[in-house]
Every structure is written in structure tokens, then in C-alpha cells.
Design a protein around this motif. Structure first.
Motif, PDB file in Angstrom:
ATOM      1  N   ALA A 213    -101.416 -12.572  34.203  1.00  0.00           N
ATOM      2  CA  ALA A 213    -101.149 -13.587  35.227  1.00  0.00           C
ATOM      3  C   ALA A 213     -99.652 -13.806  35.439  1.00  0.00           C
ATOM      4  O   ALA A 213     -99.167 -13.707  36.578  1.00  0.00           O
ATOM      5  N   PRO A 214     -98.871 -14.078  34.397  1.00  0.00           N
ATOM      6  CA  PRO A 214     -97.425 -14.210  34.644  1.00  0.00           C
ATOM      7  C   PRO A 214     -96.773 -12.897  35.047  1.00  0.00           C
ATOM      8  O   PRO A 214     -95.731 -12.895  35.710  1.00  0.00           O
ATOM      9  N   GLY A 215     -97.375 -11.757  34.652  1.00  0.00           N
ATOM     10  CA  GLY A 215     -96.832 -10.471  35.073  1.00  0.00           C
ATOM     11  C   GLY A 215     -96.900 -10.300  36.573  1.00  0.00           C
ATOM     12  O   GLY A 215     -95.906  -9.931  37.221  1.00  0.00           O
ATOM     13  N   VAL A 246     -92.838  -5.327  32.420  1.00  0.00           N
ATOM     14  CA  VAL A 246     -93.091  -5.266  30.974  1.00  0.00           C
ATOM     15  C   VAL A 246     -94.418  -5.949  30.633  1.00  0.00           C
ATOM     16  O   VAL A 246     -95.229  -5.425  29.848  1.00  0.00           O
ATOM     17  N   LEU A 247     -94.674  -7.110  31.238  1.00  0.00           N
ATOM     18  CA  LEU A 247     -95.916  -7.836  30.967  1.00  0.00           C
ATOM     19  C   LEU A 247     -97.143  -7.049  31.440  1.00  0.00           C
ATOM     20  O   LEU A 247     -98.170  -7.007  30.745  1.00  0.00           O
ATOM     21  N   LEU A 248     -97.055  -6.432  32.607  1.00  0.00           N
ATOM     22  CA  LEU A 248     -98.198  -5.679  33.125  1.00  0.00           C
ATOM     23  C   LEU A 248     -98.464  -4.419  32.304  1.00  0.00           C
ATOM     24  O   LEU A 248     -99.620  -4.058  32.062  1.00  0.00           O
ATOM     25  N   VAL A 249     -97.395  -3.748  31.861  1.00  0.00           N
ATOM     26  CA  VAL A 249     -97.579  -2.605  30.958  1.00  0.00           C
ATOM     27  C   VAL A 249     -98.206  -3.077  29.657  1.00  0.00           C
ATOM     28  O   VAL A 249     -99.112  -2.433  29.109  1.00  0.00           O
ATOM     29  N   HIS A 254    -102.987  -3.588  26.107  1.00  0.00           N
ATOM     30  CA  HIS A 254    -103.939  -4.518  25.481  1.00  0.00           C
ATOM     31  C   HIS A 254    -105.367  -4.254  25.951  1.00  0.00           C
ATOM     32  O   HIS A 254    -106.305  -4.217  25.144  1.00  0.00           O
ATOM     33  N   ALA A 255    -105.541  -4.061  27.270  1.00  0.00           N
ATOM     34  CA  ALA A 255    -106.886  -3.861  27.817  1.00  0.00           C
ATOM     35  C   ALA A 255    -107.521  -2.573  27.298  1.00  0.00           C
ATOM     36  O   ALA A 255    -108.739  -2.517  27.081  1.00  0.00           O
TER      37      ALA A 255
END
Length: 489
Positions: A213-215, A246-249, A254-255
Motif C-alpha cells: 500500500a505505501p509502495g 523498494v517497497l514494491l520489490v 514477500h508474496a
């Protein structure tokens, strides 16, 4: 819901479409109306345009953050319950925004509105996709596309009328009667949620939410700042975009490793060629659409001296073309598939954009209107079949996740389109140079839209072709459960 032999939409489904779109259009109109009122709000609250811009930015970021968790909440709480909650939240935010006493309170109340819109926006797709089933996904998405096409065009016009004729607070008050009617009708028309024992008990992927979400929000913020600063090289652009990337990567990693708690979005969906192609093409459609919608009013204002309301009306052909194409293309895609229709639409959009690279400062508005109409017509012929294909090929349990991905990529595509148009015009000196500079800048914008249309054309062979099965026979779904997934509502 029943359907007749030829697969036409029955009365109950038409009622559902009308009610859901009535609730969904408020957020689309509101976001564009507030953008038009920036100068008025700046004077009203005696603050800078930069501060006022956060009333729109905060709304957009909150909406972006909320959408991913909505895909999980649908299974946990039920679509109807969540829809009514989202409507109430949006109406509370609207009332509070109308009563705002300074820019800080307006930003806070717009955040409440954004939370409500973040619940409603993906639910529009989920509720309609479940009700339509695979055999009618294209035509239902086409009808929904009329609202999506006309909303961004009508919003500035309606906002201009409100600002010139009424008090600015009516931009928010106007949501109240619409929302109350939508709420009462939704109580009757939207199918009941399944009992608590039949709903999902999956825990929220908290870590995934904290990454994704913040990504997405950081990426949208960076692109928004790029549009405001007409460049990508400033810290206000690079920092949020780097953080977002960085957050989306991190979310993807994680997923892929998640075992005990299912991820908010299963990134393995992108291993499906049809899914990856559909959401990518839809993102490109959003990019080209918002680029055109952002550039055309500036063209009319800078070269012809039109006011904001007149310029908004002259942009209407783009939305009208899309609104005319989407229902027809969506209906045809249920039988023909998405591929050939999207190819034809991409060619029409490219020709329309190319035509706008040929106009000059002394050209009649008729020619620019025809070019804009062709762009809208072509992109509409791409959009509805592509969305229909997405919902025909998704596994039923993945429909909420697919809707979340579609909306977030559309947000990113729109923000990127506005940022790139601003950069192109600033580079050409269109905002402060001669008429020749302005014309050259707009020609560059529509060369860009032409290139995007060509990229869409190149990607269309990856879209699904003709559906494998014909529309379901009459009354096949007459007694289907209210919350049955795609193909059974």
C-alpha cells in the motif's frame, strides 16, 4: 440472475449496474471537481496553491493505500456490507469537507473521502463482474466504462459550473442526495452477503499491506510531484519513487515466500499471459487517456484563450468517443474476444493522435475535436474488451485481487501520463513561450500518445481471442447464490 437465450442483460442486472455506478461515479466526479476549484479554495482559505493541492493529493494517496486491503476485506466481510460501509464513509467525508474551516481540516476530511472511495472503486468491478459472469463480462464492463469515460470529462465542467454559480461547498454537498439514494437502492438491489460461516476467515496479510500500500502510494506521489515540478530529477520526485520501488520489490519477494497467510495480491497471477497482458494494456489505456485529458484543456486555453469551463466542454469529444465505443465493443467482445477489437481500437486511437500532431494554432477547433473523438473512440474499443477478458480468464476467487491490480495500475498510468505531458510541455516552453512553442509542445504530446497507441497495438496479440464457450443458456443461473463468484451471480 436469469438471462435470456441470446445473453442479453436482464432487468435485475441492469438495476444492479445502475445502482453500483450511481455510487461509484461520485468519487470520479469529486476528484476532478476539486482540481478545478484550486484557485478558489486558495483564496477562500488564504493559503498557497501548493497547500491546496494536498487536498487532492491526500485524497488520491489515501484511495491508493485503501484499495489493496479492500480485496481482502471483500472475502472477510462480504461485498454488500463493505459497499454500504464505503458509501457511508464517503458521505461522511463529503459532509465534513463541505464544512471545512481551513486548509488543514479540508485535507483531513478529504482523507476520509479517499478511504470511502478506496473501498468503493474496486467493489464496482467486483460486484459487476460477479453478477455478469464470464459470458456477459464484456458488455457489463462496457457499460461501466461509460461512467469511467465521462466522469473525468464532466467533473471539471460540473466543477466550473458550481464554482461560478454556487458556493464551493456545493462541490461536496452535491454528493449527499446522490449518496443517500445510492445507499437506499443498494440495500434493495445488491445481493445479500453469504452467512458468516461461509465467508473467508483468512487473516490480513499485515506485512504485505505494509509493503504494497505505501509502495503504490509513494509511486503515485512521486509521479504527482513530477507533474508539478515538470521533471523527474528533483528530490521530491526521486525520493518517493525510490522508496515506492523498494517497497514494491519487497512485496513481490514477500508474496512469493508467503506460506501461512495468503498474500494480498498473488503475484503469480502475472505468470498468466492473458492476465499480464490485460492489466498492462489497461494501464497503457489509462496513461494515454489521462495524457489527452490533461493536454487538451491547456491547448484550448493557451492557443485560443478559452476559460476553464469552455476548455472543459471542448475536451468532451474524447470522453464521448470512449463512452460510445465501450458498450458496443464490450458487447462484441463477449462473442469475438478482446484481441481483434483492441487491435482495431489501437489503430483508431493512433490515427486520432497522429491527426492532432498536424493541427496548428490557426486550425479550427473542429479538427482538434474530431481528433480527440477518434482517440476516445479507439481507447474505448480497447478498454472494455480488455477488462472483459480479464474477468473471463481470472479464477473466481481471484476477482477481488484482479480488481485491485487493475485500479492501482490505472492510477499509476494516469499519474504517469499527467507527469509526462507536463514534462513534454515544459521542455518545449509551451507554458511561457510563443504560440509556435506551444504548438510544438502539443505536437510532441500527441506524438507521445501515438507511440503509446502503437505499443498497445503491439501488445494486443497477447490478449485472449474468441471465448471458448458461448453465452450460457436461458435461466441457467436463475437460482444461483447471491455471492457466488464470477459466472454464478
Amino acid at each position: 440472475m436469469s438471462e435470456v437465450q441470446d445473453g442479453r442483460l436482464d432487468a435485475r442486472l441492469l438495476q444492479l449496474i445502475g445502482v453500483v455506478l450511481l455510487g461509484g461515479i461520485m468519487g470520479i466526479l469529486d476528484s476532478t471537481m476539486v482540481a478545478v476549484a484550486a484557485d478558489t479554495l486558495s483564496q477562500q482559505f488564504r493559503t498557497s496553491l501548493t497547500s491546496i493541492s494536498w487536498a487532492s493529493t491526500a485524497y488520491l494517496l489515501t484511495l491508493t493505500v485503501t484499495i489493496p486491503v479492500t480485496s481482502w476485506a471483500i472475502g472477510r466481510f462480504g461485498a454488500k456490507r463493505l459497499w454500504l460501509f464505503g458509501l457511508i464513509l464517503f458521505l461522511v467525508g463529503s459532509m465534513a469537507s463541505a464544512l471545512a474551516w481551513d486548509v488543514g481540516s479540508l485535507i483531513v476530511f478529504r482523507i476520509v473521502q479517499g478511504l470511502g472511495a478506496g473501498v468503493l472503486d474496486p467493489l464496482v468491478l467486483v460486484i459487476l463482474a460477479r453478477a455478469a459472469g464470464p459470458s456477459r463480462a464484456g458488455r457489463v464492463m462496457g457499460m461501466m466504462g461509460v461512467v469511467l469515460s465521462l466522469g473525468p470529462v464532466l467533473g471539471p465542467v460540473l466543477g466550473g459550473v458550481v464554482i461560478e454559480s454556487l458556493d464551493w461547498r456545493w462541490m461536496f454537498y452535491i454528493n449527499l442526495p446522490i449518496g443517500i439514494v445510492a445507499f437506499l437502492l443498494a440495500m434493495r438491489v445488491i445481493p445479500a452477503d453469504p452467512p458468516a460461516g461461509q465467508r473467508s476467515d483468512t487473516r490480513l496479510d499485515v506485512l504485505g499491506f505494509a509493503l504494497m500500500a505505501p509502495g503504490f502510494a509513494a509511486m503515485v506521489l512521486g509521479l504527482t510531484q513530477a507533474g508539478e515540478h515538470a521533471g523527474f530529477g528533483t528530490p521530491s520526485v526521486l525520493v518517493p519513487m525510490s522508496i515506492g520501488l523498494v517497497l514494491l520489490v519487497g512485496y513481490v519477494l514477500h508474496a512469493l515466500r508467503a506460506r501461512r497467510t495468503p498474500p494480498l495480491i498473488d503475484v503469480r497471477l502475472f505468470t498468466s499471459r492473458s492476465f499480464a497482458a490485460s492489466v498492462t494494456v489497461q494501464g497503457l489505456v489509462g496513461l494515454a487517456t489521462y495524457a489527452g485529458l490533461f493536454a487538451l484543456p491547456l491547448y484550448y486555453q493557451l492557443l485560443y484563450g478559452h476559460g476553464a469551463r469552455a476548455a472543459g466542454l471542448l475536451v468532451a469529444p474524447l470522453g464521448l468517443g470512449s463512452a460510445l465505443a465501450m458498450p458496443l465493443a464490450g458487447r462484441l467482445s463477449d462473442r469475438m474476444g478482446a484481441r481483434s477489437l483492441a487491435q482495431g481500437g489501437a489503430v483508431i486511437a493512433a490515427l486520432g493522435a497522429f491527426a492532432l500532431t498536424r493541427i496548428g494554432g490557426d486550425s479550427s477547433e473542429v479538427w482538434s475535436a474530431l481528433g480527440a473523438f477518434a482517440i476516445g473512440l479507439g481507447l474505448g474499443a480497447v478498454g472494455a474488451p480488455t477488462m472483459g477478458a480479464l474477468y473471463r480468464t481470472l479464477p473466481p476467487e481471484k476477482v477481488p485481487q484482479g480488481s485491485s491490480v487493475l485500479y492501482n495500475l490505472n492510477q499509476l498510468g494516469g499519474a504517469l501520463g499527467v507527469a509526462l505531458v507536463t514534462l513534454i510541455l515544459a521542455t518545449a516552453g509551451a507554458d511561457k513561450g510563443s504560440a509556435a512553442d506551444a504548438v510544438g509542445g502539443f505536437h510532441s504530446v500527441y506524438w507521445f500518445v501515438t507511440a503509446v497507441s502503437v505499443i498497445i497495438l503491439i501488445a494486443t496479440p497477447l490478449l485472449p481471442g474468441r471465448p471458448e464457450t458461448p453465452p450460457a443458456p436461458a435461466a441457467e443461473n436463475e437460482r444461483a447464490p447471491a455471492e457466488e463468484p464470477v459466472g454464478g451471480a
